[in-house]
Design a protein around this motif. Structure first.
Motif, short mmCIF file in Angstrom:
data_model
loop_
_atom_site.label_atom_id
_atom_site.label_comp_id
_atom_site.label_asym_id
_atom_site.label_seq_id
_atom_site.Cartn_x
_atom_site.Cartn_y
_atom_site.Cartn_z
N GLU A 176 0.96 -1.47 -0.02
CA GLU A 176 0.34 0.18 -0.03
C GLU A 176 1.17 1.37 -0.21
O GLU A 176 1.78 1.12 0.10
CB GLU A 176 -0.83 0.17 1.38
N THR A 177 0.37 2.57 -0.30
CA THR A 177 1.27 3.51 -0.49
C THR A 177 0.19 4.37 -0.05
O THR A 177 -1.16 4.36 -0.39
CB THR A 177 1.79 3.75 -1.71
N PRO A 178 0.57 5.80 0.43
CA PRO A 178 0.12 6.71 1.51
C PRO A 178 -0.81 7.49 0.55
O PRO A 178 0.06 8.00 -0.80
CB PRO A 178 0.62 6.76 2.84
N ILE A 179 -2.23 7.78 0.43
CA ILE A 179 -2.16 8.85 -0.06
C ILE A 179 -3.16 10.11 0.49
O ILE A 179 -4.09 9.87 1.23
CB ILE A 179 -2.59 8.67 -1.45
N THR A 180 -3.45 11.37 -0.12
CA THR A 180 -4.69 11.99 0.71
C THR A 180 -5.64 11.79 -0.09
O THR A 180 -5.39 11.76 -0.80
CB THR A 180 -3.55 13.73 1.01
N LEU A 181 -6.57 12.36 1.16
CA LEU A 181 -7.76 12.64 0.67
C LEU A 181 -7.64 13.43 -0.79
O LEU A 181 -8.77 12.61 -1.46
CB LEU A 181 -9.47 12.47 1.81
N VAL A 191 -4.91 8.50 3.98
CA VAL A 191 -4.79 9.14 5.37
C VAL A 191 -5.85 10.12 5.35
O VAL A 191 -5.28 11.11 4.58
CB VAL A 191 -3.09 9.13 5.16
N GLU A 192 -6.36 9.82 6.38
CA GLU A 192 -6.70 11.44 6.73
C GLU A 192 -6.05 12.84 8.18
O GLU A 192 -6.14 12.16 8.71
CB GLU A 192 -8.15 11.36 7.90
N GLY A 242 2.04 13.65 5.52
CA GLY A 242 0.24 14.95 5.64
C GLY A 242 0.69 15.94 6.07
O GLY A 242 -0.13 16.86 5.89
N ALA A 243 1.75 16.48 6.86
CA ALA A 243 1.96 17.21 7.30
C ALA A 243 2.49 18.80 6.47
O ALA A 243 3.13 18.61 5.51
CB ALA A 243 3.31 17.36 8.05
N ILE A 283 -3.99 19.70 8.05
CA ILE A 283 -4.29 20.33 7.14
C ILE A 283 -5.12 19.77 6.28
O ILE A 283 -4.72 18.78 6.20
CB ILE A 283 -4.78 21.46 6.64
N ASP A 284 -6.88 18.98 6.93
CA ASP A 284 -7.53 18.54 5.61
C ASP A 284 -7.14 19.28 4.75
O ASP A 284 -7.26 20.13 4.19
CB ASP A 284 -8.54 18.58 5.82
#
Length: 158
Positions: A3-8, A75-76, A88-89, A157-158
């Motif tokens: 799996e690879t992380p990704i933002t929404l 990743v939320e 995500g930062a 921050i979203d």
């Protein structure tokens, strides 16, 4: 399959591109190929060969996007509580040599975009920032020479 992380936001952007390719561009190219076929001899038909080439590019991108989305783990970012910089930062760094502040968002490889200051967590700067805290200094090895940044702040921050 890793799996690879990704933002929404990144996932939604890639999904929108995939939808555009599948629902609109794929259908348009089918029509263009059919129209080019009607022009006659396919061996010397530039329109047909051009349309087939474009079809190959579209199908390749569709396959690529489907693969990325199949491996994606969203990743939320707004729910992250960390005292250290993680995926995500949104990070503000200060380049003392040039006396410039930069703001970067650490994202997945497939959503990185230098014009939007979105850097991959696997990039040299992204790797240097991960795990650090406010006040830390990071040195990034770059082709133009080492670049040093002081981490001023970060948030999620979203």
């Amino acid at each position: 399959m890793d799996e690879t992380p990704i933002t929404l936001v990144g996932k939604n952007k890639l999904q929108a591109e995939l939808d555009q390719l599948v629902k609109i561009e794929r259908e348009e190219i089918k029509i263009a190929i059919a129209e080019a076929r009607e022009l006659g001899d396919l061996k010397e038909n530039a329109e047909y060969h051009s349309a087939k080439e474009k079809q190959g590019i579209i199908e390749g991108r569709i396959a690529q996007l489907q693969g990325v989305l199949a491996r994606a783990r969203v990743v939320e970012v707004g729910k992250i509580k960390s005292q250290k910089i993680v995926f995500g930062a949104t990070v503000i760094v200060f380049d003392a040599e040039k006396e410039i502040r930069h703001t970067y968002i650490i994202v997945g490889e497939d959503e990185s975009n230098s014009r939007e200051n979105k850097i991959s967590y696997t990039s040299p700067l992204g790797r240097a920032l991960i795990g650090k805290e406010e006040g830390d200094t990071v040195v990034v090895k770059a082709p133009k020479g080492d670049m040093e940044y002081e981490i001023e702040s970060f948030e999620f921050i979203d």
